[in-house]
Design a protein around this motif. Structure first.
Motif, PDB file in Angstrom:
ATOM      1  N   PHE A 155       0.827  -1.205   0.000  1.00  0.00           N
ATOM      2  CA  PHE A 155       0.000   0.000   0.000  1.00  0.00           C
ATOM      3  C   PHE A 155       0.860   1.254   0.000  1.00  0.00           C
ATOM      4  O   PHE A 155       0.543   2.233  -0.696  1.00  0.00           O
ATOM      5  N   ASN A 156       1.938   1.265   0.774  1.00  0.00           N
ATOM      6  CA  ASN A 156       2.821   2.426   0.794  1.00  0.00           C
ATOM      7  C   ASN A 156       3.424   2.688  -0.579  1.00  0.00           C
ATOM      8  O   ASN A 156       3.493   3.834  -1.038  1.00  0.00           O
ATOM      9  N   VAL A 157       3.849   1.626  -1.248  1.00  0.00           N
ATOM     10  CA  VAL A 157       4.427   1.776  -2.587  1.00  0.00           C
ATOM     11  C   VAL A 157       3.377   2.301  -3.556  1.00  0.00           C
ATOM     12  O   VAL A 157       3.624   3.255  -4.318  1.00  0.00           O
ATOM     13  N   ALA A 158       2.193   1.703  -3.543  1.00  0.00           N
ATOM     14  CA  ALA A 158       1.129   2.122  -4.468  1.00  0.00           C
ATOM     15  C   ALA A 158       0.716   3.568  -4.222  1.00  0.00           C
ATOM     16  O   ALA A 158       0.570   4.354  -5.169  1.00  0.00           O
ATOM     17  N   LEU A 159       0.530   3.926  -2.969  1.00  0.00           N
ATOM     18  CA  LEU A 159       0.109   5.295  -2.641  1.00  0.00           C
ATOM     19  C   LEU A 159       1.174   6.305  -3.047  1.00  0.00           C
ATOM     20  O   LEU A 159       0.853   7.392  -3.551  1.00  0.00           O
ATOM     21  N   THR A 160       2.444   5.966  -2.851  1.00  0.00           N
ATOM     22  CA  THR A 160       3.526   6.877  -3.231  1.00  0.00           C
ATOM     23  C   THR A 160       3.556   7.073  -4.743  1.00  0.00           C
ATOM     24  O   THR A 160       3.683   8.200  -5.237  1.00  0.00           O
ATOM     25  N   LEU A 161       3.415   5.987  -5.488  1.00  0.00           N
ATOM     26  CA  LEU A 161       3.409   6.093  -6.951  1.00  0.00           C
ATOM     27  C   LEU A 161       2.252   6.926  -7.465  1.00  0.00           C
ATOM     28  O   LEU A 161       2.339   7.570  -8.512  1.00  0.00           O
ATOM     29  N   LEU A 162       1.147   6.946  -6.725  1.00  0.00           N
ATOM     30  CA  LEU A 162      -0.052   7.648  -7.175  1.00  0.00           C
ATOM     31  C   LEU A 162      -0.125   9.100  -6.711  1.00  0.00           C
ATOM     32  O   LEU A 162      -1.111   9.786  -6.967  1.00  0.00           O
ATOM     33  N   ILE A 163       0.905   9.579  -6.032  1.00  0.00           N
ATOM     34  CA  ILE A 163       0.859  10.937  -5.484  1.00  0.00           C
ATOM     35  C   ILE A 163       0.659  11.989  -6.566  1.00  0.00           C
ATOM     36  O   ILE A 163      -0.136  12.911  -6.414  1.00  0.00           O
ATOM     37  N   ASP A 164       1.386  11.870  -7.665  1.00  0.00           N
ATOM     38  CA  ASP A 164       1.356  12.934  -8.670  1.00  0.00           C
ATOM     39  C   ASP A 164       0.971  12.376 -10.033  1.00  0.00           C
ATOM     40  O   ASP A 164       1.671  11.516 -10.571  1.00  0.00           O
ATOM     41  N   HIS A 165      -0.134  12.864 -10.569  1.00  0.00           N
ATOM     42  CA  HIS A 165      -0.614  12.440 -11.887  1.00  0.00           C
ATOM     43  C   HIS A 165      -0.938  13.692 -12.694  1.00  0.00           C
ATOM     44  O   HIS A 165      -2.074  14.150 -12.738  1.00  0.00           O
ATOM     45  N   GLU A 166       0.075  14.250 -13.330  1.00  0.00           N
ATOM     46  CA  GLU A 166      -0.097  15.540 -13.988  1.00  0.00           C
ATOM     47  C   GLU A 166      -1.079  15.513 -15.155  1.00  0.00           C
ATOM     48  O   GLU A 166      -1.696  16.516 -15.471  1.00  0.00           O
ATOM     49  N   LEU A 167      -1.222  14.383 -15.830  1.00  0.00           N
ATOM     50  CA  LEU A 167      -1.988  14.375 -17.076  1.00  0.00           C
ATOM     51  C   LEU A 167      -3.281  13.577 -17.021  1.00  0.00           C
ATOM     52  O   LEU A 167      -3.917  13.369 -18.049  1.00  0.00           O
ATOM     53  N   THR A 168      -3.689  13.112 -15.850  1.00  0.00           N
ATOM     54  CA  THR A 168      -4.958  12.391 -15.791  1.00  0.00           C
ATOM     55  C   THR A 168      -6.122  13.368 -15.890  1.00  0.00           C
ATOM     56  O   THR A 168      -5.984  14.564 -15.639  1.00  0.00           O
ATOM     57  N   ALA A 169      -7.288  12.849 -16.245  1.00  0.00           N
ATOM     58  CA  ALA A 169      -8.480  13.695 -16.355  1.00  0.00           C
ATOM     59  C   ALA A 169      -8.809  14.349 -15.019  1.00  0.00           C
ATOM     60  O   ALA A 169      -9.222  15.517 -14.965  1.00  0.00           O
ATOM     61  N   SER A 170      -8.628  13.614 -13.927  1.00  0.00           N
ATOM     62  CA  SER A 170      -8.955  14.161 -12.613  1.00  0.00           C
ATOM     63  C   SER A 170      -8.026  15.310 -12.242  1.00  0.00           C
ATOM     64  O   SER A 170      -8.463  16.327 -11.680  1.00  0.00           O
ATOM     65  N   THR A 171      -6.736  15.191 -12.559  1.00  0.00           N
ATOM     66  CA  THR A 171      -5.802  16.273 -12.265  1.00  0.00           C
ATOM     67  C   THR A 171      -6.121  17.488 -13.109  1.00  0.00           C
ATOM     68  O   THR A 171      -6.077  18.628 -12.628  1.00  0.00           O
ATOM     69  N   LEU A 172      -6.456  17.265 -14.365  1.00  0.00           N
ATOM     70  CA  LEU A 172      -6.819  18.375 -15.238  1.00  0.00           C
ATOM     71  C   LEU A 172      -8.080  19.070 -14.731  1.00  0.00           C
ATOM     72  O   LEU A 172      -8.182  20.308 -14.745  1.00  0.00           O
ATOM     73  N   ALA A 173      -9.049  18.291 -14.250  1.00  0.00           N
ATOM     74  CA  ALA A 173     -10.270  18.887 -13.697  1.00  0.00           C
ATOM     75  C   ALA A 173      -9.956  19.720 -12.457  1.00  0.00           C
ATOM     76  O   ALA A 173     -10.515  20.816 -12.263  1.00  0.00           O
ATOM     77  N   THR A 174      -9.063  19.209 -11.610  1.00  0.00           N
ATOM     78  CA  THR A 174      -8.658  19.953 -10.415  1.00  0.00           C
ATOM     79  C   THR A 174      -7.976  21.253 -10.803  1.00  0.00           C
ATOM     80  O   THR A 174      -8.256  22.326 -10.237  1.00  0.00           O
ATOM     81  N   ARG A 175      -7.073  21.197 -11.760  1.00  0.00           N
ATOM     82  CA  ARG A 175      -6.373  22.389 -12.217  1.00  0.00           C
ATOM     83  C   ARG A 175      -7.351  23.405 -12.812  1.00  0.00           C
ATOM     84  O   ARG A 175      -7.198  24.611 -12.603  1.00  0.00           O
ATOM     85  N   THR A 176      -8.331  22.917 -13.558  1.00  0.00           N
ATOM     86  CA  THR A 176      -9.310  23.827 -14.162  1.00  0.00           C
ATOM     87  C   THR A 176     -10.106  24.549 -13.090  1.00  0.00           C
ATOM     88  O   THR A 176     -10.321  25.762 -13.167  1.00  0.00           O
ATOM     89  N   ALA A 177     -10.545  23.808 -12.070  1.00  0.00           N
ATOM     90  CA  ALA A 177     -11.289  24.434 -10.975  1.00  0.00           C
ATOM     91  C   ALA A 177     -10.419  25.451 -10.241  1.00  0.00           C
ATOM     92  O   ALA A 177     -10.866  26.551  -9.904  1.00  0.00           O
ATOM     93  N   ALA A 178      -9.167  25.084  -9.988  1.00  0.00           N
ATOM     94  CA  ALA A 178      -8.263  25.999  -9.290  1.00  0.00           C
ATOM     95  C   ALA A 178      -7.973  27.252 -10.109  1.00  0.00           C
ATOM     96  O   ALA A 178      -7.787  28.342  -9.549  1.00  0.00           O
ATOM     97  N   SER A 179      -7.956  27.111 -11.430  1.00  0.00           N
ATOM     98  CA  SER A 179      -7.624  28.247 -12.289  1.00  0.00           C
ATOM     99  C   SER A 179      -8.674  29.350 -12.249  1.00  0.00           C
ATOM    100  O   SER A 179      -8.387  30.499 -12.595  1.00  0.00           O
TER     101      SER A 179
END
Length: 243
Positions: A155-179
């Motif tokens: 779980f620690n390995v998986a969670l660490t790998l998933l910390i940053d996802h610059e190009l996923t749809a969810s990250t883009l949606a978050t960035r759009t809301a923040a913008s």
């Protein structure tokens, strides 16, 4: 490099997104690093909380306990079985009680990020920070039997790998809301809503179902493509059981 190349040619009706990040770096050999630290080094040295604090550039994992609802308070009983709904409800409940809700300062955004993680963890495990790390609590909640150090490590390995996802749809949606100056809670919620789709986090349940059927020895006959990782595993280990 592929994204950079895409900038040189225009195609009608296509939106090309290029995001420059101070967090993630991927070298030509495929080695991934967060804030200049290799992923391999991060997962070897510490927990998900340590890696999150490094990425957020803060001194330790410090969520705000006062904002975190008890799991039983975040969602009506009739829908409590849906973990993703429970997480979103917990985030919304925490947002509603945050006295600094409208602040978009860097310090507040970092605090919200850590508190949102903790709120989601409590919502789906029923275990608070005092019960152990995020990985420990998640492994306890999801294990079919008693959790083990090896499972916590996974779980620690998986969670660490998933910390940053610059190009996923969810990250883009978050960035759009923040913008558009949405508060950090609503930016996170926007990302969670996008993530719920069957082509992002929603695909996880399909992958789990396929893996469980494979482990049970069931022959699969799907009209739709198998989740990529699952299909790869099956093709390597038991190609005769795919048709």
């Amino acid at each position: 490099m592929a994204l950079a190349a895409e900038r040189s040619r225009a195609r009608a009706g296509v939106l090309t997104v290029l995001i420059e990040s101070d967090v993630s770096a991927l070298d030509p050999e495929g080695r991934l690093a967060f804030r200049g630290h290799s992923i391999a080094g991060l997962v070897d040295r510490g927990s998900f909380e340590d890696a999150a604090a490094l990425v957020l550039q803060t001194d330790g994992y410090q969520p705000q306990p006062a904002l975190i609802p008890e799991s039983s308070d975040a969602l009506p009983v009739k829908t409590a079985g849906r973990r993703s709904d429970a997480i979103r409800a917990a985030v919304l409940t925490a947002a509603a009680t945050d006295p600094d809700r409208g602040s978009t300062s860097a310090m507040h955004c970092v605090s919200v990020a850590m508190t949102a993680v903790e709120a989601g963890c409590v919502a789906i495990t029923g275990l608070t920070l005092e019960s152990g790390s995020v990985a420990t609590r998640l492994s306890s909640a999801f294990a079919r039997s008693a959790t083990t150090p090896a499972l916590v490590r996974c779980f620690n390995v998986a969670l660490t790998l998933l910390i940053d996802h610059e190009l996923t749809a969810s990250t883009l949606a978050t960035r759009t809301a923040a913008s558009v100056q949405a508060d950090p809670w609503m930016a996170i919620l926007a990302g969670q809503c996008a993530m719920s789709g069957p082509r992002q986090a929603g695909a996880i349940q399909l992958a789990v179902d396929v893996l469980r059927r494979w482990l049970d020895g069931t022959m699969l006959d799907w009209g739709n493509p198998l989740p990529g990782l699952v299909a790869s595993i099956r093709m390597v280990y038991e190609p005769d059981r795919i048709r």
